[in-house]
Design a protein around this motif. Structure first.
Motif, PDB file in Angstrom:
ATOM      1  N   HIS A  55       9.371  10.501 -20.741  1.00  0.00           N
ATOM      2  CA  HIS A  55      10.584  11.079 -21.361  1.00  0.00           C
ATOM      3  C   HIS A  55      11.208  11.844 -20.247  1.00  0.00           C
ATOM      4  O   HIS A  55      12.257  12.400 -20.686  1.00  0.00           O
ATOM      5  N   PHE A  56      10.629  12.283 -19.191  1.00  0.00           N
ATOM      6  CA  PHE A  56      11.545  12.851 -18.012  1.00  0.00           C
ATOM      7  C   PHE A  56      12.133  11.926 -17.207  1.00  0.00           C
ATOM      8  O   PHE A  56      12.368  12.494 -16.034  1.00  0.00           O
ATOM      9  N   VAL A  57      11.880  10.784 -17.364  1.00  0.00           N
ATOM     10  CA  VAL A  57      12.622   9.616 -16.629  1.00  0.00           C
ATOM     11  C   VAL A  57      13.976   9.126 -17.354  1.00  0.00           C
ATOM     12  O   VAL A  57      13.891   8.602 -18.381  1.00  0.00           O
ATOM     13  N   LEU A  58      14.995   9.421 -16.605  1.00  0.00           N
ATOM     14  CA  LEU A  58      16.345   9.264 -17.234  1.00  0.00           C
ATOM     15  C   LEU A  58      17.019   7.666 -16.972  1.00  0.00           C
ATOM     16  O   LEU A  58      16.283   7.099 -16.465  1.00  0.00           O
ATOM     17  N   ASP A  59      17.785   7.304 -17.957  1.00  0.00           N
ATOM     18  CA  ASP A  59      18.310   5.879 -17.704  1.00  0.00           C
ATOM     19  C   ASP A  59      18.314   5.565 -16.429  1.00  0.00           C
ATOM     20  O   ASP A  59      18.285   4.348 -15.610  1.00  0.00           O
ATOM     21  N   GLU A  60      18.917   6.211 -15.363  1.00  0.00           N
ATOM     22  CA  GLU A  60      19.396   5.849 -14.203  1.00  0.00           C
ATOM     23  C   GLU A  60      18.408   5.539 -13.369  1.00  0.00           C
ATOM     24  O   GLU A  60      18.633   5.088 -12.160  1.00  0.00           O
ATOM     25  N   ASP A  61      17.097   6.152 -13.614  1.00  0.00           N
ATOM     26  CA  ASP A  61      15.928   5.935 -12.831  1.00  0.00           C
ATOM     27  C   ASP A  61      15.329   4.578 -13.416  1.00  0.00           C
ATOM     28  O   ASP A  61      14.304   4.111 -12.805  1.00  0.00           O
ATOM     29  N   ASP A  62      15.619   3.879 -14.453  1.00  0.00           N
ATOM     30  CA  ASP A  62      15.048   2.844 -15.178  1.00  0.00           C
ATOM     31  C   ASP A  62      13.635   2.787 -15.315  1.00  0.00           C
ATOM     32  O   ASP A  62      12.828   2.147 -14.566  1.00  0.00           O
ATOM     33  N   ALA A  63      13.169   3.570 -16.155  1.00  0.00           N
ATOM     34  CA  ALA A  63      11.696   3.785 -16.545  1.00  0.00           C
ATOM     35  C   ALA A  63      11.090   2.494 -16.886  1.00  0.00           C
ATOM     36  O   ALA A  63      10.033   2.002 -16.213  1.00  0.00           O
ATOM     37  N   VAL A  64      11.648   1.526 -17.726  1.00  0.00           N
ATOM     38  CA  VAL A  64      11.029   0.154 -17.605  1.00  0.00           C
ATOM     39  C   VAL A  64      10.836  -0.529 -16.539  1.00  0.00           C
ATOM     40  O   VAL A  64       9.779  -1.037 -16.293  1.00  0.00           O
ATOM     41  N   GLY A  65      11.805  -0.553 -15.785  1.00  0.00           N
ATOM     42  CA  GLY A  65      11.656  -1.226 -14.284  1.00  0.00           C
ATOM     43  C   GLY A  65      10.494  -0.606 -13.683  1.00  0.00           C
ATOM     44  O   GLY A  65       9.800  -1.336 -12.728  1.00  0.00           O
ATOM     45  N   ILE A  66      10.405   0.676 -13.365  1.00  0.00           N
ATOM     46  CA  ILE A  66       9.356   1.430 -12.751  1.00  0.00           C
ATOM     47  C   ILE A  66       8.049   1.121 -13.173  1.00  0.00           C
ATOM     48  O   ILE A  66       7.171   0.522 -12.469  1.00  0.00           O
ATOM     49  N   VAL A  67       7.898   0.960 -14.499  1.00  0.00           N
ATOM     50  CA  VAL A  67       6.602   0.653 -15.113  1.00  0.00           C
ATOM     51  C   VAL A  67       6.182  -1.020 -14.835  1.00  0.00           C
ATOM     52  O   VAL A  67       4.953  -1.240 -14.319  1.00  0.00           O
TER      53      VAL A  67
END
Length: 271
Positions: free
Chosen positions: A165-177
């Motif tokens: 929840h501290f990862v914003l859309d521009e950082d692509d949380a799903v892609g990171i995981v």
């Protein structure tokens, strides 16, 4: 050095920090006045804040115990570890299987300084710590501590708890995981908790504004957005649910109201 023994040139004591707010609300001792002020303000906006945070911590305990006992996992990669709070992840895993190995990852200098509490492994197992930002998965995966501690030819549990929840859309949380899961073999697991405002939108929205006012913007997700993290994986029953409803252990989880919890939790297997 600060009074806590932390390197003063790396610790911002004037501004609240999410890990220290969490520690304060959970009854810890590793916080500063700014963190207490923030935690108190958030709890005024949503009195269930301590219940919510404790439920998230309890979910971690149950999920790790499940992975060690039921799924037979002996290796863990924990992203966004936070300030050590006993029982830590390795303590839970090693209480089931002393040979368990854990790599903790965080980018907070406070966690690094306190990391000795995370490195007290059993003789049979091993724990290590990587200072890295989850938004840079390549640095995490290339860290020598990963290769020295984990055998990526065998299943690993990737735990990403109360952080996206501290990862914003521009950082692509799903892609990171997905990038962190990519090198893990079949039979590995993803265990996550994901912040949501779906059960108390007004109250949780006010808490999010308090975080944002302190330069900690949040991205709270809907159920369908939480589901995106688990695409292509096999969800463990009961799937994606509020954390207090995932494998409740018969304790206080049964008396918690849904509107007091702003976190989804799920565990899923990589086929």
């Amino acid at each position: 050095m600060t009074d806590n023994g932390w390197p003063a040139d790396r610790i911002d004591t004037e501004n609240a920090h999410s890990a220290r707010i969490y520690d304060y609300i959970l009854g810890g001792k590793d916080f500063y006045p700014a963190d207490k002020e923030a935690g108190d303000a958030m709890s005024r906006e949503w009195p269930a804040m301590p219940i919510h945070m404790k439920a998230n911590r309890d979910w971690m305990n149950r999920a790790v115990a499940y992975l060690a006992k039921e799924a037979g996992i002996r290796q863990f990669l924990d992203i966004g570890t936070g300030i050590p709070t006993s029982p830590n992840l390795h303590e839970i895993a090693q209480s089931v299987a002393p040979e368990s190995r854990v790599v903790y990852v965080d980018n907070d200098p406070i966690v690094l300084t306190l990391s000795q509490g995370l490195l007290s492994s059993t003789p049979e197992g091993r724990t290590s710590y990587v200072e890295a930002d989850m938004t840079d998965p390549a640095t995490i995966l290339d860290a020598p501590e990963i290769r020295e501690t984990l055998d990526l030819g065998k299943p690993v549990a990737l735990t990403v708890i109360a952080i996206v929840h501290f990862v914003l859309d521009e950082d692509d949380a799903v892609g990171i995981v997905r990038r962190l899961l990519e090198p893990l073999p079949s039979g590995s697991y993803l265990a996550m908790t994901i912040g949501t405002a779906e059960f108390a939108p007004e109250e949780v929205g006010r808490v999010a504004r308090e975080y944002a006012a302190r330069n900690m913007p949040m991205r709270l997700r809907t159920f369908s957005e939480a589901d995106e993290f688990f695409e292509g994986l096999e969800l463990v029953e009961p799937g994606i649910v509020q954390v207090h409803k995932w494998h409740p252990d018969g304790s206080e989880t049964e008396s918690i109201r849904d509107e007091d919890i702003a976190m989804y939790g799920a565990v899923a297997r990589k086929p």
